[in-house]
Enzyme design. Structure first.
Site, PDB file in Angstrom:
ATOM      1  N   PHE A 159       0.656  -1.453   0.288  1.00 10.56           N
ATOM      2  CA  PHE A 159      -0.174   0.190  -0.205  1.00 10.56           C
ATOM      3  C   PHE A 159       0.650   0.849  -0.451  1.00 10.56           C
ATOM      4  O   PHE A 159       0.288   2.344  -0.243  1.00 10.56           O
ATOM      5  CB  PHE A 159      -0.725   0.154   1.311  1.00 10.56           C
ATOM      6  CG  PHE A 159      -0.033   0.537   3.267  1.00 10.56           C
ATOM      7  CD1 PHE A 159      -0.367   1.833   3.131  1.00 10.56           C
ATOM      8  CD2 PHE A 159       0.306  -0.744   3.606  1.00 10.56           C
ATOM      9  CE1 PHE A 159       0.431   1.833   4.277  1.00 10.56           C
ATOM     10  CE2 PHE A 159       0.674  -0.526   4.395  1.00 10.56           C
ATOM     11  CZ  PHE A 159       1.174   1.033   4.420  1.00 10.56           C
ATOM     12  N   GLU A 262      10.852  -7.695  -1.665  1.00  8.46           N
ATOM     13  CA  GLU A 262      11.779  -6.348  -0.739  1.00  8.46           C
ATOM     14  C   GLU A 262      10.508  -6.251   0.429  1.00  8.46           C
ATOM     15  O   GLU A 262       9.380  -6.331   0.367  1.00  8.46           O
ATOM     16  CB  GLU A 262      11.301  -5.558  -1.880  1.00  8.46           C
ATOM     17  CG  GLU A 262      12.108  -5.059  -3.109  1.00  8.46           C
ATOM     18  CD  GLU A 262      12.948  -5.183  -3.268  1.00  8.46           C
ATOM     19  OE1 GLU A 262      13.007  -4.399  -1.751  1.00  8.46           O
ATOM     20  OE2 GLU A 262      13.584  -5.426  -3.973  1.00  8.46           O
ATOM     21  N   LEU A 263      11.429  -6.345   1.657  1.00 11.92           N
ATOM     22  CA  LEU A 263      10.244  -6.959   2.768  1.00 11.92           C
ATOM     23  C   LEU A 263      10.765  -5.867   4.147  1.00 11.92           C
ATOM     24  O   LEU A 263      11.296  -4.709   3.103  1.00 11.92           O
ATOM     25  CB  LEU A 263      11.013  -7.924   3.365  1.00 11.92           C
ATOM     26  CG  LEU A 263      10.537  -9.743   2.101  1.00 11.92           C
ATOM     27  CD1 LEU A 263      10.802 -10.352   2.867  1.00 11.92           C
ATOM     28  CD2 LEU A 263       9.041  -9.771   1.676  1.00 11.92           C
ATOM     29  N   CYS A 296       9.724   1.155   3.612  1.00  9.54           N
ATOM     30  CA  CYS A 296      10.603   0.616   4.368  1.00  9.54           C
ATOM     31  C   CYS A 296      11.934   0.384   4.105  1.00  9.54           C
ATOM     32  O   CYS A 296      12.846   0.025   4.793  1.00  9.54           O
ATOM     33  CB  CYS A 296      10.184  -0.452   2.826  1.00  9.54           C
ATOM     34  SG  CYS A 296      11.246  -0.101   1.183  1.00  9.54           S
ATOM     35  N   THR A 297      12.311   1.965   3.522  1.00  9.15           N
ATOM     36  CA  THR A 297      13.384   2.885   2.967  1.00  9.15           C
ATOM     37  C   THR A 297      13.618   3.637   4.839  1.00  9.15           C
ATOM     38  O   THR A 297      13.925   4.421   4.457  1.00  9.15           O
ATOM     39  CB  THR A 297      13.710   3.322   2.295  1.00  9.15           C
ATOM     40  OG1 THR A 297      12.590   4.383   1.335  1.00  9.15           O
ATOM     41  CG2 THR A 297      14.100   2.096   1.135  1.00  9.15           C
ATOM     42  N   GLU A 396      10.616  -3.903  12.659  1.00 11.18           N
ATOM     43  CA  GLU A 396       9.753  -2.699  12.339  1.00 11.18           C
ATOM     44  C   GLU A 396       8.945  -2.021  12.692  1.00 11.18           C
ATOM     45  O   GLU A 396       8.040  -3.113  12.473  1.00 11.18           O
ATOM     46  CB  GLU A 396      10.308  -3.280  10.729  1.00 11.18           C
ATOM     47  CG  GLU A 396      10.144  -1.976  10.332  1.00 11.18           C
ATOM     48  CD  GLU A 396       9.498  -2.224   8.089  1.00 11.18           C
ATOM     49  OE1 GLU A 396      10.191  -1.584   7.726  1.00 11.18           O
ATOM     50  OE2 GLU A 396       9.064  -3.511   7.713  1.00 11.18           O
ATOM     51  N   GLY A 459      13.901   7.790  -0.396  1.00  8.65           N
ATOM     52  CA  GLY A 459      14.624   8.238  -1.190  1.00  8.65           C
ATOM     53  C   GLY A 459      15.945   7.679  -2.405  1.00  8.65           C
ATOM     54  O   GLY A 459      16.337   8.621  -3.008  1.00  8.65           O
TER      55      GLY A 459
END
Length: 510
Positions: A159, A262-263, A296-297, A396, A459
């Site tokens: 999402f 991509e977790l 995620c970053t 996380e 970014g």
């Protein structure tokens, strides 16, 4: 709203498209979408059935047979035109991203720009699907490798980036000769429907085979599971939680399929005594509160040397006190809402757990109330003094919670703390000391897939391969040579001589 009409979003929308046609299933449930920004109803999407999935896969396989025969630069031309269409619709699509997902309008526009950028990249890549020539040990022999399309590629997106991650995969895969089957997150299906509407004209005008760009909105327990198990889908690219990724990997590996995962991320910024804090502080704030901490970053941890710790703490608190929180469609606001009440609950639970383990809340964390905050999804980003070994710090939390961690030794101690989590996505160090910077980038430095010097964790540009290590999954998307994941590699040997010598000098005579 006008941007909904521009994008072809109706009050009720179908959820299965082959790029040129929509299946009209209405009996599998209806996703009613409400904006986290205001709580107001936007529109609904009918979920697809398993029969729709079979129909779509049939079209995808038929399209692949044709699409793979079209020269890659011609496939790139289609992607170029898609990029031009996205330029036309950047404003309304960016507004829909912001309205449906809740990220700031600047980030919504930025996400569409990311789609445009990856289209441009993919166009160039369509003329760079290169192999290599190797020297043969046998006379009059030539060896080389080349890359061929895989087939239908499954793309399961999350999402928080409702359109950009699809574009990362779909545009690269399509120039590689693959076709795409996109399953978007059920929380943000309208942006996916809008993308299908945008590209439909390009596909029709260029007689692109039906089934190259496919969309299916459906339940994870049925449609999602079918995609994971489907041997007709040689590659699945999945973005989501580590828990979901681990389960998906087992299913896909069980059929010897390929996957890009991509977790989760637990990204840290190291601030050494030689850090330029004028650069570091705004970078950390954006990394921690951008998309309301739902990247995620996102920056989760700041590891600060004791000699500058108090100064950094004061600077961050001051910067956080100036954040404007509110409707993301208002360009003056920095922080929008969390995606839903469960995200709010997770954030509150994380803050309580941090306090229980000995952490101190320095700023924020509360759920905002009053005018403009009636839906209960707006929170004040939190700063918490903590220690790296806290259980909650090891996890996380997909929310704007930033942990401030002190270190007292040299760069090796900071790196040890940095690497002391199970995730390994993005990492950063701020220092003007070359030795510290190079140590951070060395084999004994950051163990993440992305490592930056004097640049934040969030970014990333599309030109670099995106992805992480450890429980982040290990896959790569977007730039560099990530295109190779969407193709099968083949080694070729050609004998243009008149004899048949064997490799390794083996003699075999009849």
């Amino acid at each position: 709203m006008d941007f909904l009409k521009e994008l072809g979003i109706k009050d009720k929308n179908y959820g299965c498209s082959t790029g040129l046609e929509w299946q009209q299933t209405t009996d599998q449930g209806e996703l009613k979408i409400y904006s986290p920004a205001t709580g107001e109803y936007i529109a609904s999407v009918y979920q697809a059935s398993e029969e729709d999935y079979e129909h779509l896969m049939g079209k995808a396989r038929e399209a692949f047979v044709k699409w793979r025969q079209i020269p890659a630069p011609q496939r790139g031309e289609i992607v170029r035109q898609i990029g031009l269409k996205l330029r036309e619709y950047k404003d309304p699509l960016g507004r829909l991203v912001s309205f449906e997902m809740g990220k700031s309008l600047q980030e919504g526009w930025g996400e569409v720009q990311e789609m445009i950028d990856i289209c441009d990249f993919a166009v160039g890549q369509s003329r760079q699907l290169y192999g290599f020539t190797m020297q043969s040990e046998r006379p009059h022999h030539r060896m080389y490798d080349q890359y061929h399309p895989l087939g239908p590629v499954g793309i399961i997106t999350a999402f928080n980036f409702p359109v950009a991650v699809w574009a990362w995969n779909a545009m690269i895969a399509s120039v590689c000769g693959d076709v795409n089957v996109w399953k978007p997150a059920s929380k943000v299906p309208l942006t996916a429907v809008a993308c299908q509407n945008i590209i439909a004209g390009v596909l029709k005008e260029n007689d692109v085979p039906e089934g190259v760009f496919n969309l299916i909105v459906g339940k994870g327990s049925t449609i999602g599971q079918r995609m994971l198990e489907d041997k007709r889908v040689p590659l699945v690219s999945l973005t989501g939680s580590t828990k979901v990724g681990k389960r998906a990997a087992q299913v896909i590996a069980g059929r010897l399929g390929k996957f890009i995962l991509e977790l989760g991320g637990n990204n840290a910024v190291i601030l050494t005594p030689d850090a330029d804090l004028q650069m570091a502080i705004p970078t950390i704030v954006f990394g921690a509160v951008g998309t309301c901490g739902q990247r995620c970053t996102s920056t989760r941890r700041v590891i600060v040397h004791e000699s500058i710790y108090d100064r950094v703490k004061e600077s961050l608190i001051k910067a956080y006190s100036h954040l404007k929180i509110g409707n993301p469609l208002d360009e003056n606001n920095h922080v929008g809402p969390l995606i839903d009440k469960y995200a709010v609950e997770d954030m509150q639970a994380a803050i309580q757990q941090a306090k229980k383990e000995g952490g101190t809340v320095l700023f924020g964390g509360e759920v905002l109330e009053g005018e403009g905050y009636e839906n209960g999804l707006y929170v004040r980003p939190a700063i918490i003094e903590a220690e790296n070994h806290f259980e909650i710090v090891q996890e996380e939390t997909f929310a704007p919670v930033l942990y401030l961690i002190k270190y007292s030794g040299d760069i090796e101690e900071a790196i040890k703390l940095h690497n002391g989590v199970v995730q390994g996505l993005s990492s950063s160090i701020f220092t003007t000391n070359m030795r510290e910077a190079e140590t951070f980038l060395s084999p004994w430095g950051s163990d993440c897939g992305i490592a930056n010097v004097n640049v934040g964790t969030s970014g990333a540009e599309i030109g670099g391969a995106f992805g992480g290590e450890k429980e982040t999954g290990g896959g790569r998307e977007s730039g560099s040579d990530a295109w190779k994941a969407y193709m099968r590699r083949q080694t070729n040997t050609i004998n243009f001589g008149k004899t048949l010598p064997l490799a390794q000098g083996i003699k075999f005579e009849i």
